[in-house]
Design a protein around this motif. Sequence first.
Motif, short mmCIF file in Angstrom:
data_model
loop_
_atom_site.label_atom_id
_atom_site.label_comp_id
_atom_site.label_asym_id
_atom_site.label_seq_id
_atom_site.Cartn_x
_atom_site.Cartn_y
_atom_site.Cartn_z
N GLY A 187 0.81 -1.22 0.00
CA GLY A 187 0.00 0.00 0.00
C GLY A 187 0.84 1.26 0.00
O GLY A 187 0.54 2.22 -0.73
N ASP A 188 1.90 1.28 0.80
CA ASP A 188 2.76 2.46 0.86
C ASP A 188 3.50 2.67 -0.46
O ASP A 188 3.63 3.81 -0.94
N ILE A 189 3.99 1.60 -1.06
CA ILE A 189 4.69 1.73 -2.34
C ILE A 189 3.72 2.18 -3.43
O ILE A 189 4.07 3.01 -4.28
N GLN A 190 2.52 1.66 -3.41
CA GLN A 190 1.51 2.11 -4.38
C GLN A 190 1.28 3.61 -4.25
O GLN A 190 1.17 4.33 -5.26
N ALA A 191 1.21 4.10 -3.02
CA ALA A 191 1.00 5.54 -2.80
C ALA A 191 2.18 6.35 -3.33
O ALA A 191 1.99 7.43 -3.93
N MET A 192 3.39 5.87 -3.15
CA MET A 192 4.57 6.57 -3.67
C MET A 192 4.56 6.61 -5.19
O MET A 192 4.90 7.64 -5.80
N VAL A 193 4.18 5.51 -5.79
CA VAL A 193 4.11 5.46 -7.25
C VAL A 193 3.12 6.50 -7.77
O VAL A 193 3.40 7.21 -8.75
N GLN A 194 1.99 6.61 -7.11
CA GLN A 194 0.98 7.58 -7.54
C GLN A 194 1.50 9.01 -7.38
O GLN A 194 1.28 9.87 -8.24
N ILE A 224 10.18 3.54 -10.72
CA ILE A 224 10.75 2.22 -10.99
C ILE A 224 10.65 1.44 -9.68
O ILE A 224 11.29 1.81 -8.69
N VAL A 225 9.83 0.41 -9.67
CA VAL A 225 9.60 -0.37 -8.45
C VAL A 225 10.52 -1.58 -8.44
O VAL A 225 10.59 -2.32 -9.42
N CYS A 226 11.22 -1.77 -7.33
CA CYS A 226 12.19 -2.86 -7.22
C CYS A 226 11.74 -3.89 -6.19
O CYS A 226 11.13 -3.55 -5.17
N SER A 227 12.09 -5.12 -6.44
CA SER A 227 11.76 -6.20 -5.52
C SER A 227 12.53 -6.07 -4.22
O SER A 227 13.61 -5.47 -4.17
N LEU A 228 11.99 -6.66 -3.16
CA LEU A 228 12.76 -6.88 -1.95
C LEU A 228 13.75 -8.00 -2.20
O LEU A 228 13.53 -8.86 -3.06
N LEU A 229 14.84 -8.00 -1.45
CA LEU A 229 15.85 -9.04 -1.59
C LEU A 229 15.53 -10.21 -0.66
O LEU A 229 14.90 -10.03 0.38
N PRO A 230 15.99 -11.40 -1.02
CA PRO A 230 15.89 -12.53 -0.09
C PRO A 230 16.87 -12.33 1.06
O PRO A 230 17.79 -11.51 0.97
N THR A 231 16.68 -13.08 2.14
CA THR A 231 17.60 -13.00 3.27
C THR A 231 18.18 -14.39 3.58
O THR A 231 17.65 -15.40 3.13
N ARG A 232 19.26 -14.38 4.37
CA ARG A 232 19.87 -15.64 4.80
C ARG A 232 20.48 -15.43 6.19
O ARG A 232 21.70 -15.43 6.36
N ILE A 233 19.62 -15.23 7.17
CA ILE A 233 20.06 -14.98 8.53
C ILE A 233 19.80 -16.25 9.34
O ILE A 233 18.71 -16.48 9.84
N ASP A 234 20.83 -17.09 9.45
CA ASP A 234 20.65 -18.40 10.04
C ASP A 234 20.28 -18.35 11.52
O ASP A 234 19.67 -19.28 12.06
#
Length: 236
Positions: A130-137, A147-157
């Motif tokens: 919702g927040d990113i949609q508002a920024m895009v608008q 330009i919307v970018c994906s979140l990154l995966p994590t690896r915090i064991d």
Amino acid sequence: MVSKAERPEMIRPGMFGGIVSADTRRNVFDYHNEVLIRHEVPIDFVFIGDSITDMWDIETYFDGNNRRLVNRGIGGDMTPFVRRRFAADVVQLKPKYAVIKIGINNTWALDEWQPQNRKKPQQIHDEIVGDIQAMVQQAKEAGINPIVCSLLPTRIDTNKQTPERNELVIEINQSLKQFAKEEEIVYVDYHSAMTDEDRKTLRPGLANDGLHPHVLGYDIMAETLKSELNKQGIEI
């Protein structure tokens, strides 16, 4: 053109109060924004986000084509605060493009030790999207190309919520990708380029802490961004 004897009118979002990461760079950004506005500096790209953006040396990766790049990443930031500062740190700077990558810090609400402060995955998903949609608008209304970018995966064991977090990241990215398609804007999929064989977890050797990319991770992000923008006829 503002008179040389006058300071420009500009947006200042003020402090958020309490212990909020977005306050840590506010004065610096306000001073820098004022200079950019006062001198009417043409800006090609503003990158906005959290520590992954803040720590990215975007000038080294992208400055070879005489592009003016501005980094407005803040370590520890979350979508509600980026949404609030978006007018100050993006819209009033009038860039051609706004590169938006934010949301992973929202997911620490999965880890809250007090149950009343914990959020369900769906709540976190809806907040981020919702927040990113508002920024895009906001960007589109100002004539800025988001330009919307994906979140990154994590690896915090050492983090018990890592599997749940990575599942949530996939769902958020799917929603962002669909939203970008509906809005006919660029979506940059860093996630697919950085996951291990399970397509969920950050590939080994890309981050010291399982979260923040080091040079090898940023190399992949830079190449992914360049490739996607080139497909859209955008040079960076």
